[in-house]
Design a protein around this motif. Structure first.
Motif, short mmCIF file in Angstrom:
data_model
loop_
_atom_site.label_atom_id
_atom_site.label_comp_id
_atom_site.label_asym_id
_atom_site.label_seq_id
_atom_site.Cartn_x
_atom_site.Cartn_y
_atom_site.Cartn_z
N VAL A 10 0.86 -1.18 0.00
CA VAL A 10 0.00 0.00 0.00
C VAL A 10 0.90 1.23 0.00
CG1 VAL A 10 -1.77 1.27 1.26
CG2 VAL A 10 -1.74 -1.23 1.35
N LYS A 11 0.62 2.16 -0.91
CA LYS A 11 1.38 3.41 -0.92
C LYS A 11 0.48 4.51 -0.38
CE LYS A 11 4.18 6.48 -3.72
NZ LYS A 11 4.75 6.73 -5.04
N GLN A 12 0.99 5.19 0.65
CA GLN A 12 0.22 6.24 1.29
C GLN A 12 1.18 7.33 1.75
OE1 GLN A 12 -1.74 5.58 5.19
NE2 GLN A 12 -3.64 5.80 4.03
N ASN A 13 0.92 8.56 1.35
CA ASN A 13 1.73 9.69 1.79
C ASN A 13 3.19 9.53 1.39
OD1 ASN A 13 1.97 12.21 3.05
ND2 ASN A 13 2.46 11.31 5.03
N GLY A 14 3.43 8.92 0.23
CA GLY A 14 4.79 8.75 -0.27
C GLY A 14 5.56 7.60 0.37
N VAL A 15 4.89 6.78 1.17
CA VAL A 15 5.52 5.66 1.85
C VAL A 15 4.86 4.37 1.37
CG1 VAL A 15 5.95 4.57 4.08
CG2 VAL A 15 6.04 7.05 3.89
N ILE A 16 5.66 3.36 1.06
CA ILE A 16 5.12 2.06 0.65
C ILE A 16 5.20 1.11 1.84
CG2 ILE A 16 5.40 0.07 -0.87
CD1 ILE A 16 6.61 2.01 -2.94
N TYR A 17 4.04 0.60 2.23
CA TYR A 17 3.93 -0.38 3.30
C TYR A 17 3.71 -1.74 2.67
CZ TYR A 17 2.97 3.80 6.08
OH TYR A 17 3.05 5.03 6.69
N SER A 18 4.39 -2.76 3.16
CA SER A 18 4.25 -4.11 2.65
C SER A 18 3.97 -5.02 3.85
CB SER A 18 5.53 -4.54 1.93
OG SER A 18 5.42 -5.85 1.47
N PHE A 26 -3.72 -3.03 8.35
CA PHE A 26 -3.39 -1.73 7.79
C PHE A 26 -4.58 -0.82 8.02
CE2 PHE A 26 -3.33 1.57 4.62
CZ PHE A 26 -2.03 2.03 4.76
N SER A 27 -4.32 0.34 8.57
CA SER A 27 -5.39 1.30 8.83
C SER A 27 -5.17 2.54 7.98
CB SER A 27 -5.41 1.69 10.31
OG SER A 27 -6.34 2.72 10.52
N SER A 28 -6.05 2.74 7.02
CA SER A 28 -5.94 3.94 6.18
C SER A 28 -6.64 5.12 6.85
CB SER A 28 -6.55 3.68 4.80
OG SER A 28 -7.92 3.34 4.93
N TYR A 51 4.53 1.16 20.07
CA TYR A 51 3.48 0.44 19.34
C TYR A 51 3.55 0.75 17.85
CZ TYR A 51 2.10 0.65 24.20
OH TYR A 51 2.12 0.61 25.57
N ALA A 52 4.71 0.52 17.27
CA ALA A 52 4.99 0.93 15.89
C ALA A 52 4.18 0.20 14.84
CB ALA A 52 6.48 0.74 15.61
N GLY A 53 3.71 -1.00 15.15
CA GLY A 53 2.97 -1.75 14.12
C GLY A 53 3.85 -1.98 12.90
N ILE A 54 3.28 -1.77 11.73
CA ILE A 54 4.04 -1.95 10.49
C ILE A 54 4.78 -0.68 10.08
CG2 ILE A 54 2.50 -3.76 9.66
CD1 ILE A 54 1.35 -1.57 7.73
N GLY A 55 4.77 0.31 10.96
CA GLY A 55 5.52 1.54 10.69
C GLY A 55 4.66 2.72 10.29
N TYR A 56 3.40 2.73 10.74
CA TYR A 56 2.48 3.83 10.39
C TYR A 56 3.11 5.19 10.59
CZ TYR A 56 -1.24 0.33 10.66
OH TYR A 56 -2.02 -0.77 10.49
N TYR A 78 5.31 -10.38 13.28
CA TYR A 78 4.91 -10.22 11.88
C TYR A 78 4.91 -8.74 11.47
CZ TYR A 78 3.52 -15.05 12.45
OH TYR A 78 3.52 -16.40 12.71
N ALA A 79 4.52 -7.88 12.40
CA ALA A 79 4.57 -6.44 12.14
C ALA A 79 6.03 -5.98 12.04
CB ALA A 79 3.84 -5.67 13.23
N VAL A 80 6.89 -6.52 12.90
CA VAL A 80 8.31 -6.19 12.85
C VAL A 80 8.89 -6.61 11.52
CG1 VAL A 80 10.58 -6.64 13.86
CG2 VAL A 80 8.61 -6.24 15.35
N ALA A 81 8.54 -7.80 11.05
CA ALA A 81 9.03 -8.27 9.75
C ALA A 81 8.54 -7.36 8.62
CB ALA A 81 8.56 -9.71 9.51
N ALA A 82 7.30 -6.91 8.70
CA ALA A 82 6.77 -6.00 7.68
C ALA A 82 7.49 -4.66 7.73
CB ALA A 82 5.27 -5.80 7.88
#
Length: 84
Positions: A10-18, A26-28, A51-56, A78-82
């Motif tokens: 997902v690309k949001q605000n110039g950042v690609i989350y995988s 993923f919370s948009s 509480y970084a999650g996937i790096g929001y 799993y969030a750390v791996a992402a």
């Protein structure tokens, strides 16, 4: 079932989350807050993201704010791996 995956990018605000959607979320809905954080001037500052999650917020700090270093704290492997 064990071993199943469902990867998304997902690309949001110039950042690609995988991430694996079966193991992480993923919370948009917080895009306004991500955009606000991205405008911070953190040049040469060290930031802690609890509480970084996937790096929001970790990734916008690194990509947009010029933070010197971001400590991303997260317990879900799993969030750390992402995030990596």
């Amino acid at each position: 079932e064990s071993g199943k995956t469902c990867y998304a990018r997902v690309k949001q605000n110039g950042v690609i989350y995988s991430l694996d959607l079966l193991k992480c979320m993923f919370s948009s809905g917080n895009i306004t807050e991500k955009q606000r954080v991205a405008r911070f001037n953190c040049k040469d500052q060290v930031v802690i993201d609890m509480y970084a999650g996937i790096g929001y917020f970790t990734l916008p700090y690194l990509v947009h704010t010029q933070a010197k270093f971001v400590h991303a704290c997260e317990w879900n492997p799993y969030a750390v791996a992402a995030l990596r």
